[in-house]
Write a protein that holds these residues in place. Structure first.
Motif, PDB file in Angstrom:
ATOM      1  N   ILE A  15       0.878  -1.175   0.000  1.00 31.02           N
ATOM      2  CA  ILE A  15       0.000   0.000   0.000  1.00 31.02           C
ATOM      3  C   ILE A  15       0.906   1.212   0.000  1.00 31.02           C
ATOM      4  O   ILE A  15       1.870   1.271   0.754  1.00 31.02           O
ATOM      5  N   ASN A  16       0.616   2.184  -0.841  1.00 33.41           N
ATOM      6  CA  ASN A  16       1.417   3.381  -0.875  1.00 33.41           C
ATOM      7  C   ASN A  16       0.678   4.482  -0.122  1.00 33.41           C
ATOM      8  O   ASN A  16      -0.237   5.087  -0.653  1.00 33.41           O
ATOM      9  N   TYR A  17       1.053   4.677   1.135  1.00 32.56           N
ATOM     10  CA  TYR A  17       0.408   5.746   1.895  1.00 32.56           C
ATOM     11  C   TYR A  17       1.146   7.046   1.629  1.00 32.56           C
ATOM     12  O   TYR A  17       2.351   7.130   1.769  1.00 32.56           O
ATOM     13  N   ASN A  18       0.415   8.064   1.268  1.00 37.97           N
ATOM     14  CA  ASN A  18       0.993   9.344   0.945  1.00 37.97           C
ATOM     15  C   ASN A  18       0.719  10.293   2.106  1.00 37.97           C
ATOM     16  O   ASN A  18      -0.331  10.907   2.174  1.00 37.97           O
ATOM     17  N   PHE A  19       1.663  10.344   3.056  1.00 42.94           N
ATOM     18  CA  PHE A  19       1.413  11.161   4.237  1.00 42.94           C
ATOM     19  C   PHE A  19       1.495  12.643   3.907  1.00 42.94           C
ATOM     20  O   PHE A  19       2.431  13.084   3.276  1.00 42.94           O
ATOM     21  N   ALA A  20       0.529  13.389   4.352  1.00 43.09           N
ATOM     22  CA  ALA A  20       0.537  14.822   4.117  1.00 43.09           C
ATOM     23  C   ALA A  20       0.407  15.536   5.452  1.00 43.09           C
ATOM     24  O   ALA A  20      -0.325  16.484   5.603  1.00 43.09           O
ATOM     25  N   MET A  21       1.177  15.050   6.429  1.00 44.94           N
ATOM     26  CA  MET A  21       1.118  15.636   7.761  1.00 44.94           C
ATOM     27  C   MET A  21      -0.319  15.756   8.241  1.00 44.94           C
ATOM     28  O   MET A  21      -0.790  16.821   8.594  1.00 44.94           O
ATOM     29  N   SER A  22      -1.025  14.654   8.155  1.00 44.35           N
ATOM     30  CA  SER A  22      -2.454  14.705   8.438  1.00 44.35           C
ATOM     31  C   SER A  22      -2.739  14.599   9.928  1.00 44.35           C
ATOM     32  O   SER A  22      -2.101  13.830  10.644  1.00 44.35           O
ATOM     33  N   LEU A  23      -3.690  15.372  10.355  1.00 45.72           N
ATOM     34  CA  LEU A  23      -4.061  15.460  11.763  1.00 45.72           C
ATOM     35  C   LEU A  23      -5.482  14.947  11.934  1.00 45.72           C
ATOM     36  O   LEU A  23      -6.411  15.448  11.288  1.00 45.72           O
ATOM     37  N   TYR A 266       0.954  23.389  15.603  1.00 46.92           N
ATOM     38  CA  TYR A 266       2.367  23.762  15.491  1.00 46.92           C
ATOM     39  C   TYR A 266       3.220  22.536  15.145  1.00 46.92           C
ATOM     40  O   TYR A 266       4.080  22.587  14.263  1.00 46.92           O
ATOM     41  N   LEU A 267       2.976  21.426  15.831  1.00 43.63           N
ATOM     42  CA  LEU A 267       3.799  20.221  15.599  1.00 43.63           C
ATOM     43  C   LEU A 267       3.567  19.663  14.196  1.00 43.63           C
ATOM     44  O   LEU A 267       4.505  19.221  13.524  1.00 43.63           O
ATOM     45  N   VAL A 268       2.320  19.697  13.748  1.00 40.20           N
ATOM     46  CA  VAL A 268       2.017  19.207  12.394  1.00 40.20           C
ATOM     47  C   VAL A 268       2.735  20.086  11.372  1.00 40.20           C
ATOM     48  O   VAL A 268       3.334  19.592  10.415  1.00 40.20           O
ATOM     49  N   LYS A 269       2.682  21.385  11.603  1.00 38.82           N
ATOM     50  CA  LYS A 269       3.265  22.321  10.634  1.00 38.82           C
ATOM     51  C   LYS A 269       4.780  22.150  10.535  1.00 38.82           C
ATOM     52  O   LYS A 269       5.340  22.188   9.451  1.00 38.82           O
ATOM     53  N   THR A 270       5.448  21.960  11.676  1.00 38.56           N
ATOM     54  CA  THR A 270       6.909  21.894  11.642  1.00 38.56           C
ATOM     55  C   THR A 270       7.414  20.468  11.425  1.00 38.56           C
ATOM     56  O   THR A 270       8.521  20.276  10.933  1.00 38.56           O
ATOM     57  N   LYS A 279       8.112  22.802  23.343  1.00 33.99           N
ATOM     58  CA  LYS A 279       8.065  24.098  24.049  1.00 33.99           C
ATOM     59  C   LYS A 279       7.345  25.131  23.176  1.00 33.99           C
ATOM     60  O   LYS A 279       6.460  25.846  23.644  1.00 33.99           O
ATOM     61  N   ASN A 280       7.777  25.221  21.906  1.00 38.50           N
ATOM     62  CA  ASN A 280       7.119  26.178  21.000  1.00 38.50           C
ATOM     63  C   ASN A 280       5.651  25.817  20.823  1.00 38.50           C
ATOM     64  O   ASN A 280       4.795  26.693  20.700  1.00 38.50           O
ATOM     65  N   ALA A 281       5.383  24.516  20.795  1.00 39.77           N
ATOM     66  CA  ALA A 281       3.991  24.085  20.593  1.00 39.77           C
ATOM     67  C   ALA A 281       3.113  24.507  21.772  1.00 39.77           C
ATOM     68  O   ALA A 281       1.969  24.912  21.582  1.00 39.77           O
ATOM     69  N   ILE A 282       3.653  24.467  22.997  1.00 38.54           N
ATOM     70  CA  ILE A 282       2.762  24.864  24.101  1.00 38.54           C
ATOM     71  C   ILE A 282       2.586  26.391  24.151  1.00 38.54           C
ATOM     72  O   ILE A 282       1.539  26.881  24.551  1.00 38.54           O
ATOM     73  N   ILE A 283       3.579  27.125  23.666  1.00 37.97           N
ATOM     74  CA  ILE A 283       3.376  28.585  23.560  1.00 37.97           C
ATOM     75  C   ILE A 283       2.283  28.857  22.511  1.00 37.97           C
ATOM     76  O   ILE A 283       1.391  29.693  22.712  1.00 37.97           O
ATOM     77  N   THR A 284       2.334  28.130  21.401  1.00 37.06           N
ATOM     78  CA  THR A 284       1.308  28.304  20.365  1.00 37.06           C
ATOM     79  C   THR A 284      -0.063  27.918  20.916  1.00 37.06           C
ATOM     80  O   THR A 284      -1.068  28.598  20.665  1.00 37.06           O
ATOM     81  N   GLY A 285      -0.105  26.840  21.686  1.00 36.59           N
ATOM     82  CA  GLY A 285      -1.366  26.428  22.313  1.00 36.59           C
ATOM     83  C   GLY A 285      -1.889  27.502  23.250  1.00 36.59           C
ATOM     84  O   GLY A 285      -3.080  27.836  23.235  1.00 36.59           O
TER      85      GLY A 285
END
Ligand code: AMP
Length: 327
Positions: A15-23, A266-270, A279-285
């Motif tokens: 199976i070819n899974y094409n991950f697109a940083m999916s949440l 934030y984590l998905v984006k980076t 740390k950056n993610a909790i500031i964004t949260g």
């Protein structure tokens, strides 16, 4: 958008899974009635998955929701999520059932709220079905929901996501402790508030509570402290994110879920998963939570733009920046 291609073998071939940083976000999609010293609303759109997915929508265009509503749930509420790019294929409507309903009341001290009503309704015997197209999920946010449903979501994913984050609350700690412990053992990050961390661990000291919760499974623990910010623990490492002191807080409902949405977004984006990125993610949260509480319900969250979010994050860094000093 960052895309990662992986090949996995399975009995039916490759199976070819094409991950697109999916949440993927599981959680309640609900009717809320809220009373604060500043006003009252009846049966507005609420729920953990609603706040979380709206907050995350400013960081990723590939978020999806798993939940259920009854046939009393207005189509325009679902359209609101779709208008923010949120895929609701996994949000099913069950005929003849009523939607999850929650009602809460805040006093002058908005750190405390009284839950007046929790009607599980459609959530009570909900068995989630993960759509095939959600099998490429890389980031899984298990927002507030019955722990058995959260477990079922994890078990239905054929490939374990890179990151599984779990949010829960006192209702589930008190009513379904065994299932809750099981799901906690399956995740990477647990996010709870300070009272819930104490209730779960039986420890008043938050560092001691963190040690006990780490022993249950999660590598990272986030302890939210309302207007007093949030702590991140991982082993011996600890980080503190303040909450922005705001002149006006109208309605704290959904702050925890908006925090989770900003954190995941934030984590998905980076795409980076380590203590520094968390740390950056909790500031964004914390920034997304600060927007949420400034208006009733989802009113502020639905009308943001990236420049407002960027300026808010800068306010956070100004708030805590100081020079290294010798004493
Ligand atoms: P928060 O203020 O971030 O803790 O979340 C508030 C949202 O959680 C509201 O919109 C409610 O609909 C939802 N909620 C309240 N109680 C529960 C529960 N026991 N399980 C799942 N969601 C809930």
């Amino acid at each position: 958008m960052i895309r990662i291609e992986v090949q996995i073998g399975c009995s039916s071939g490759n199976i070819n899974y094409n991950f697109a940083m999916s949440l993927l976000i599981a959680g309640t999609v609900a009717f809320d009635s809220i009373e604060t010293p500043f006003g009252k609303t009846e049966r507005i759109i609420g729920g953990a998955a609603t706040y979380c997915s709206l907050a995350a929508s400013y960081f990723t265009d590939s978020s999806r929701v798993i939940s259920a509503v009854g046939d009393d749930f207005p189509r325009e509420y679902i359209r609101l999520l779709n208008d923010h790019g949120i895929d609701t294929t996994g949000l099913i409507t069950i005929p003849g059932k009523k939607s999850f309903y929650w009602s809460g009341k805040y006093s002058e001290d908005m750190n405390f709220r009284e839950t007046l009503v929790t009607e599980l309704n459609v959530i009570e015997d909900f068995t989630p079905q993960i759509p095939q197209e959600y099998q490429d999920t890389e980031y899984l946010m298990l927002g507030n929901l019955a722990p058995d449903i959260q477990i079922s979501v994890i078990e239905q994913l054929q490939i374990r996501p890179r990151l599984i984050v779990l949010d829960t609350m006192n209702f589930w700690i008190e009513n379904t402790p065994a299932s809750l412990k099981k799901v906690i053992s399956m995740v990477d990050v647990l996010a709870v508030n300070d009272a819930e961390a104490r209730q779960l661990s039986g420890e008043y000291s938050l560092p001691k509570a963190a040690k006990k919760i780490h022993a249950l499974g999660p590598e990272y623990l986030i302890i939210k402290k309302g207007e007093n910010g949030a702590l991140l623990f991982s082993g011996k490492k600890m980080f503190f994110a303040p909450a922005l002191p705001l002149e006006d807080v109208f309605d704290p409902t959904g702050a925890g879920d908006s925090f989770a949405g900003g954190f995941m977004g934030y984590l998905v984006k980076t795409g980076e998963l380590n203590f520094e990125s968390m740390k950056n993610a909790i500031i964004t949260g914390a920034a997304m939570a600060s927007f949420c509480v400034e208006k009733f319900g989802t009113d502020n969250l639905i009308n943001l733009d990236k420049s407002a979010i960027y300026s808010r994050v800068r306010e956070f860094s100004e708030l805590v920046r100081f020079q290294d000093m010798e004493i």
